[in-house]
Scaffold this motif. Structure first.
Motif, PDB file in Angstrom:
ATOM      1  N   MET A 236       0.758  -1.191   0.065  1.00  0.00           N
ATOM      2  CA  MET A 236       0.130  -0.068  -0.001  1.00  0.00           C
ATOM      3  C   MET A 236       0.903   1.233   0.051  1.00  0.00           C
ATOM      4  SD  MET A 236      -2.994  -0.724   2.578  1.00  0.00           S
ATOM      5  CE  MET A 236      -4.279  -2.299   2.413  1.00  0.00           C
ATOM      6  N   LEU A 237       1.994   1.395   0.824  1.00  0.00           N
ATOM      7  CA  LEU A 237       2.803   2.359   0.804  1.00  0.00           C
ATOM      8  C   LEU A 237       3.341   2.429  -0.608  1.00  0.00           C
ATOM      9  CD1 LEU A 237       4.723   2.071   4.238  1.00  0.00           C
ATOM     10  CD2 LEU A 237       3.259   3.900   3.271  1.00  0.00           C
ATOM     11  N   HIS A 238       3.767   1.428  -1.461  1.00  0.00           N
ATOM     12  CA  HIS A 238       4.217   1.666  -2.734  1.00  0.00           C
ATOM     13  C   HIS A 238       3.173   2.279  -3.469  1.00  0.00           C
ATOM     14  CE1 HIS A 238       7.673  -0.616  -2.119  1.00  0.00           C
ATOM     15  NE2 HIS A 238       6.946  -1.873  -1.642  1.00  0.00           N
ATOM     16  N   ALA A 239       1.666   2.145  -3.203  1.00  0.00           N
ATOM     17  CA  ALA A 239       0.710   2.909  -4.094  1.00  0.00           C
ATOM     18  C   ALA A 239       0.951   4.251  -3.677  1.00  0.00           C
ATOM     19  CB  ALA A 239      -0.464   2.390  -3.710  1.00  0.00           C
ATOM     20  N   ALA A 240       1.278   4.626  -2.555  1.00  0.00           N
ATOM     21  CA  ALA A 240       1.044   5.969  -2.007  1.00  0.00           C
ATOM     22  C   ALA A 240       2.476   6.771  -2.550  1.00  0.00           C
ATOM     23  CB  ALA A 240       1.159   6.228  -0.355  1.00  0.00           C
ATOM     24  N   GLU A 241       3.477   5.902  -2.764  1.00  0.00           N
ATOM     25  CA  GLU A 241       4.878   6.513  -3.195  1.00  0.00           C
ATOM     26  C   GLU A 241       4.645   6.728  -4.727  1.00  0.00           C
ATOM     27  OE1 GLU A 241       7.388   3.623  -1.984  1.00  0.00           O
ATOM     28  OE2 GLU A 241       7.331   4.428   0.070  1.00  0.00           O
ATOM     29  N   GLU A 242       3.926   5.933  -5.249  1.00  0.00           N
ATOM     30  CA  GLU A 242       3.901   6.098  -6.770  1.00  0.00           C
ATOM     31  C   GLU A 242       2.825   7.302  -7.019  1.00  0.00           C
ATOM     32  OE1 GLU A 242       2.848   2.298  -8.802  1.00  0.00           O
ATOM     33  OE2 GLU A 242       2.393   3.313 -10.706  1.00  0.00           O
ATOM     34  N   ILE A 243       1.947   7.610  -6.337  1.00  0.00           N
ATOM     35  CA  ILE A 243       1.065   8.618  -6.604  1.00  0.00           C
ATOM     36  C   ILE A 243       1.834   9.765  -6.160  1.00  0.00           C
ATOM     37  CG2 ILE A 243      -1.010   9.752  -5.164  1.00  0.00           C
ATOM     38  CD1 ILE A 243      -2.326   7.085  -4.547  1.00  0.00           C
ATOM     39  N   ALA A 244       2.759   9.828  -5.100  1.00  0.00           N
ATOM     40  CA  ALA A 244       3.489  11.166  -5.036  1.00  0.00           C
ATOM     41  C   ALA A 244       4.480  11.386  -6.238  1.00  0.00           C
ATOM     42  CB  ALA A 244       4.239  10.822  -3.533  1.00  0.00           C
ATOM     43  N   GLN A 245       4.986  10.415  -6.811  1.00  0.00           N
ATOM     44  CA  GLN A 245       5.644  10.755  -7.950  1.00  0.00           C
ATOM     45  C   GLN A 245       4.983  11.247  -8.854  1.00  0.00           C
ATOM     46  OE1 GLN A 245       7.393   6.724  -8.982  1.00  0.00           O
ATOM     47  NE2 GLN A 245       8.608   6.834  -7.065  1.00  0.00           N
ATOM     48  N   ALA A 246       3.679  10.775  -9.187  1.00  0.00           N
ATOM     49  CA  ALA A 246       2.832  11.006 -10.223  1.00  0.00           C
ATOM     50  C   ALA A 246       2.174  12.679  -9.902  1.00  0.00           C
ATOM     51  CB  ALA A 246       1.351  10.353 -10.693  1.00  0.00           C
ATOM     52  N   LEU A 247       1.793  12.793  -8.839  1.00  0.00           N
ATOM     53  CA  LEU A 247       1.092  14.113  -8.355  1.00  0.00           C
ATOM     54  C   LEU A 247       2.054  15.304  -7.596  1.00  0.00           C
ATOM     55  CD1 LEU A 247      -2.404  12.919  -7.311  1.00  0.00           C
ATOM     56  CD2 LEU A 247      -1.629  13.161  -9.593  1.00  0.00           C
ATOM     57  N   GLY A 248       3.224  14.783  -7.131  1.00  0.00           N
ATOM     58  CA  GLY A 248       3.889  15.486  -6.444  1.00  0.00           C
ATOM     59  C   GLY A 248       3.828  15.197  -4.923  1.00  0.00           C
ATOM     60  N   GLU A 249       4.982  15.587  -4.369  1.00  0.00           N
ATOM     61  CA  GLU A 249       5.072  15.005  -2.817  1.00  0.00           C
ATOM     62  C   GLU A 249       4.067  15.906  -2.117  1.00  0.00           C
ATOM     63  OE1 GLU A 249       7.111  12.875  -1.622  1.00  0.00           O
ATOM     64  OE2 GLU A 249       8.216  12.513  -3.663  1.00  0.00           O
ATOM     65  N   ASP A 250       3.668  16.850  -2.302  1.00  0.00           N
ATOM     66  CA  ASP A 250       2.517  17.722  -1.642  1.00  0.00           C
ATOM     67  C   ASP A 250       1.289  17.036  -1.661  1.00  0.00           C
ATOM     68  OD1 ASP A 250       4.383  19.533  -1.337  1.00  0.00           O
ATOM     69  OD2 ASP A 250       3.546  20.955  -2.387  1.00  0.00           O
ATOM     70  N   ALA A 251       1.062  16.124  -2.705  1.00  0.00           N
ATOM     71  CA  ALA A 251      -0.037  15.617  -2.668  1.00  0.00           C
ATOM     72  C   ALA A 251      -0.439  14.349  -1.617  1.00  0.00           C
ATOM     73  CB  ALA A 251      -0.349  15.246  -4.227  1.00  0.00           C
ATOM     74  N   VAL A 252       0.665  14.082  -1.073  1.00  0.00           N
ATOM     75  CA  VAL A 252       0.360  12.923  -0.396  1.00  0.00           C
ATOM     76  C   VAL A 252       0.890  13.195   1.293  1.00  0.00           C
ATOM     77  CG1 VAL A 252       1.343  10.537  -0.129  1.00  0.00           C
ATOM     78  CG2 VAL A 252       1.055  11.359  -2.147  1.00  0.00           C
ATOM     79  N   CYS A 253       0.042  12.527   2.116  1.00  0.00           N
ATOM     80  CA  CYS A 253       0.342  13.065   3.662  1.00  0.00           C
ATOM     81  C   CYS A 253       0.411  11.694   4.343  1.00  0.00           C
ATOM     82  CB  CYS A 253      -0.575  14.009   3.968  1.00  0.00           C
ATOM     83  SG  CYS A 253      -0.505  14.403   5.615  1.00  0.00           S
ATOM     84  N   TYR A 254       1.395  11.628   5.108  1.00  0.00           N
ATOM     85  CA  TYR A 254       1.446  10.002   6.038  1.00  0.00           C
ATOM     86  C   TYR A 254       1.300  10.672   7.482  1.00  0.00           C
ATOM     87  CZ  TYR A 254       3.740   8.602   1.800  1.00  0.00           C
ATOM     88  OH  TYR A 254       4.115   8.343   0.399  1.00  0.00           O
ATOM     89  N   ASP A 255       1.280  12.008   7.819  1.00  0.00           N
ATOM     90  CA  ASP A 255       1.112  12.499   9.187  1.00  0.00           C
ATOM     91  C   ASP A 255       0.117  11.652  10.000  1.00  0.00           C
ATOM     92  OD1 ASP A 255       1.750  15.073  11.050  1.00  0.00           O
ATOM     93  OD2 ASP A 255      -0.435  14.384  11.110  1.00  0.00           O
ATOM     94  N   HIS A 256       0.648  11.401  11.121  1.00  0.00           N
ATOM     95  CA  HIS A 256      -0.111  10.514  12.210  1.00  0.00           C
ATOM     96  C   HIS A 256      -1.486  11.207  12.438  1.00  0.00           C
ATOM     97  CE1 HIS A 256      -1.884   9.373  16.025  1.00  0.00           C
ATOM     98  NE2 HIS A 256      -1.348   8.000  15.480  1.00  0.00           N
ATOM     99  N   ASP A 257      -1.635  12.272  12.732  1.00  0.00           N
ATOM    100  CA  ASP A 257      -2.675  13.105  13.230  1.00  0.00           C
ATOM    101  C   ASP A 257      -3.495  13.273  12.080  1.00  0.00           C
ATOM    102  OD1 ASP A 257      -1.764  13.328  15.732  1.00  0.00           O
ATOM    103  OD2 ASP A 257      -1.153  15.607  15.552  1.00  0.00           O
ATOM    104  N   VAL A 258      -3.210  13.654  10.804  1.00  0.00           N
ATOM    105  CA  VAL A 258      -3.856  13.673   9.788  1.00  0.00           C
ATOM    106  C   VAL A 258      -4.753  12.281   9.507  1.00  0.00           C
ATOM    107  CG1 VAL A 258      -3.894  13.947   7.197  1.00  0.00           C
ATOM    108  CG2 VAL A 258      -2.434  15.424   8.801  1.00  0.00           C
ATOM    109  N   LEU A 259      -3.974  11.238   9.403  1.00  0.00           N
ATOM    110  CA  LEU A 259      -4.546   9.906   9.221  1.00  0.00           C
ATOM    111  C   LEU A 259      -5.417   9.653  10.428  1.00  0.00           C
ATOM    112  CD1 LEU A 259      -1.269   7.568   8.613  1.00  0.00           C
ATOM    113  CD2 LEU A 259      -3.198   8.642   7.052  1.00  0.00           C
ATOM    114  N   GLU A 260      -5.231   9.980  11.590  1.00  0.00           N
ATOM    115  CA  GLU A 260      -6.285   9.672  12.658  1.00  0.00           C
ATOM    116  C   GLU A 260      -7.494  10.583  12.475  1.00  0.00           C
ATOM    117  OE1 GLU A 260      -7.316   7.834  15.924  1.00  0.00           O
ATOM    118  OE2 GLU A 260      -5.568   7.601  14.660  1.00  0.00           O
ATOM    119  N   HIS A 261      -7.357  11.958  11.815  1.00  0.00           N
ATOM    120  CA  HIS A 261      -8.544  12.691  11.671  1.00  0.00           C
ATOM    121  C   HIS A 261      -9.491  12.151  10.411  1.00  0.00           C
ATOM    122  CE1 HIS A 261     -10.977  16.277  10.555  1.00  0.00           C
ATOM    123  NE2 HIS A 261     -10.493  16.133   9.452  1.00  0.00           N
ATOM    124  N   HIS A 262      -8.821  11.542   9.478  1.00  0.00           N
ATOM    125  CA  HIS A 262      -9.308  10.951   8.475  1.00  0.00           C
ATOM    126  C   HIS A 262     -10.002   9.481   8.463  1.00  0.00           C
ATOM    127  CE1 HIS A 262      -7.415  14.331   6.297  1.00  0.00           C
ATOM    128  NE2 HIS A 262      -8.257  14.184   5.338  1.00  0.00           N
TER     129      HIS A 262
END
Lengths: 465, 465
Positions: free
Chosen positions: A1-27
């Motif tokens: 799954m993390l590979h998918a996130a990395e591939e998305i970051a490559q395609a859309l830019g690093e800003d488009a992906v967030c791994y922050d714990h609080d953000v994940l929790e909130h979502h």
């Protein structure tokens, strides 16, 4: 799954992906809901366009990674939770009005747009989008849950206000369900299939919404009744009269007590009778409103031999103040919730003639639990909410509340009702939906799901298993 | 296929199956339509219950025999024709009211019930089913084509009035799409998927219809305008005013000429101005109707500097007579059709702001053909019909009419409209539907079809290939 996130970051830019714990929790968790799952997404991604969403879907589809769309996070049935982890798609940056066609009375919007913002933006045109769920809600979530609110009595539910949808399918294919005429009988109604599907069939990236003219004039009235039964009987008489009310709501005596004790200063300007109370909204031309108010007052006077005092707003300010009581009720309740307590808010709908009976029954059952419980209802649609406050640390109490909710669902089904009037199914009501529809009808839903999402990557674990 | 018919006769009795040539002809061809196919069913079968339909489906499914449901036979797009032959299922004996719930404002009916009969039967309750397609139509066909009519401006289309459906699937499985509450957000909206699917996904054997209160009061007005454009502009202003008209129709000068020359005695009581004319229907409480009539009159007076004479009915009789002109228009036209001539009646819808333009364009194109053509429109919905009379023996003329209809579809699509506002797709508009939606959207419809009817035996050859 993390590979998918990395591939998305490559395609859309690093800003488009967030791994922050609080953000994940909130979502992945909601305080408003008792339908939460333990898992969290591995990343939250932020598309800016339909093309971005299509890219995300292509990547996740190839890697068999679940995709979970996230709007305002105000679902009370866990529609956005991530029981199988995966990628959470947040639409915060897709919150634009794409095109506004005042002469056609429609507007094309992105899913992250908040409906209150939309209505503020277009107000000067004399048009509005009439659905009024939680003021936090965004269009994507409103469409995906087939939301409604107090305006549903006059304007129907969300499905009645969506002209077309742009949808990204599981494999990234982009489709538009239809074009922009106000009516059509051309082909299958794909629009209505995606409305209410909770993101399990595809991801909504654009919606054309029908708009209604803002009524020239409105008014509000409140009427306390001796019993829920007499209030519901009056509501039925009003519905049958053919008078086109804008809203017809009910609040029980518990709710009215809370208003007096804990309401906002606006609401506490007056002392509310602590009785089951109908809230009525009128709308139309000034003459129509005046005539409706006097006809409704006469009907209620006749029904109750004058024993239910009919109070209607004499000024715009008073109209606002009276309706504020209805709108604030849920917030007032959450604000007095003791620390550590949870609120189980549920939602059923029954044929209108059975509403008084099921409200009475529900209040009696909740009463037996010795906890705080109150009822707010969209009585004009046979739809009502029960909110129960309980201490989840008290396992016995928590279990009893769960059983009570379940029995309420069963009771609604006995009456040919539904286990969800406007909150959708999410993860919280899957078993109830099976009870409601039966294995064969669910089987058809499952075939449709498999037909458009054979890998099962679109918001998995929701609606049915 | 004959074996299937024989097996059905064994199961349901000899009376339930008919092979008579005239009956097959009547069930396979329509004089009202230019969308007919050469083939006929091998037999017409007459079920009396959902169980009978399930038996028929089981037999046909096992033997891979097409099933084609037949209601009133009034489709103008060939929805009931049998291009691949098969078994025609006639619902004449399933025309009952199963349950009427006046307090819930709904009624459970069988598909063979005619809507005028339904409304006559329940009139004393003060309720009615508001869709008003051809007076011959039956509920099954109305649901399957997502019909509407003049009342759609106020009441929406058929999909808005169906609470649930009992459906027999291809293999004979019986499902109910949902229960009976007026609103729900529980699971996929299967009801709306079967509405408008023209029997290609399953056979409707029971429907619960929402009912509306019969308006206390109604009135009718007619307003002739100098041009179609000025009439359409007035219509737009009325829609935007927020006045809730019951209907807003347009008839062109050709239609008005026909009324004067060939209308019924009722219609010919008055001499009609031979100009594009708006027909308006008002409904509501007596006070509301009065107030609406005077506001509409004022808006039209302002828009036209008093040059469009606003005539409203002063008596119930006059109201009936004025509206009769609108209701009779199609019949009047068919009654004057020369022997051997055919009428091509088509139906498109566009966003409201484009209606005047496409009507102008269509009239100019038809004018070039030198044939009789007239326009009737549900202007409030951006939906209009063109009827063209031509001699099919004149191959050149027939081809030119066909081209003209096609160009009208293309024009509607250019304007983000639809190739079918209320007549569905049938066999006549399959190519246009592909133009409207594109291969990928049709691809989703095809996947859904395959998911519930993998053998392709449900009304094959319709909607898309």
């Amino acid at each position: 799954m993390l590979h998918a996130a990395e591939e998305i970051a490559q395609a859309l830019g690093e800003d488009a992906v967030c791994y922050d714990h609080d953000v994940l929790e909130h979502h992945g968790h909601s305080d408003w809901s008792t339908s939460n799952s333990a898992n969290r997404a591995v990343a939250v991604v932020y598309p800016k366009s339909t093309e971005d969403v299509s890219t995300i879907a292509r990547i996740c589809h190839r890697r068999n990674v679940p995709m979970v769309p996230f709007g305002a996070g105000s679902s009370v049935e866990g529609s956005f939770s991530q029981p199988l982890s995966g990628i959470c798609i947040d639409f915060s940056y897709m919150d634009k009005i794409v095109a506004f066609h005042p002469d056609d009375m429609d507007v094309v919007v992105q899913p992250g747009l908040n409906w209150v913002d939309l209505n503020n933006h277009i107000a000067s045109s004399g048009l509005f989008a009439p659905m009024d769920p939680s003021p936090t809600a965004t269009v994507g979530g409103m469409v995906s849950t087939n939301c409604s609110g107090t305006n549903a009595f006059r304007y129907g539910t969300m499905k009645d206000w969506v002209l077309n949808l742009t949808v990204v399918l599981a494999d990234g294919t982009v489709i538009k369900t239809r074009r922009r005429p106000r009516k059509t009988s051309a082909g299958y109604n794909l629009t209505s299939l995606f409305v209410g599907a909770e993101g399990t069939l595809g991801i909504i990236t654009e919606a054309t919404l029908k708009l209604a003219p803002i009524p020239q004039s409105t008014s509000v009235a409140v009427v306390p009744f001796p019993t829920i039964h007499s209030a519901a009987a009056a509501a039925t008489a009003l519905i049958r009269s053919g008078i086109q009310l804008a809203a017809l709501e009910i609040m029980d005596e518990k709710q009215m007590e809370i208003l007096n004790a804990h309401g906002s200063p606006t609401v506490r300007k007056r002392h509310w009778a602590e009785q089951p109370t109908l809230f009525l909204k009128f709308s139309g031309t000034a003459e129509a409103v005046q005539s409706d108010v006097s006809r409704v007052s006469a009907i209620i006077h006749d029904l109750t031999q004058g024993r239910a005092p009919f109070h209607f707003a004499r000024t715009k300010q008073e109209e606002h103040d009276l309706w504020a009581a209805r709108k604030e009720s849920l917030f007032t309740m959450t604000s007095i919730r003791p620390a550590g307590f949870e609120m189980w808010s549920t939602d059923v709908a029954v044929p209108v003639s059975r509403l008084a009976e099921i409200i009475d029954w529900s209040k009696a059952e909740c009463g037996k639990l010795g906890i705080f419980a109150s009822v707010i209802g969209h009585v004009g649609d046979g739809n009502f909410h029960v909110a129960m406050m309980y201490d989840p640390r008290d396992k016995e109490q928590a279990a009893a509340v769960g059983r009570c909710v379940h029995e309420m669902m069963d009771k609604a089904l006995e009456m040919e009702g539904t286990v969800s009037g406007e909150h959708a199914i999410g993860i919280g009501k899957k078993a109830c939906l099976r009870d409601e529809l039966g294995e064969e009808t669910i089987g058809v839903m499952r075939s449709l799901k498999r037909a458009v999402d054979p890998k099962g990557v679109m918001n998995p674990g929701k609606v049915f298993d």
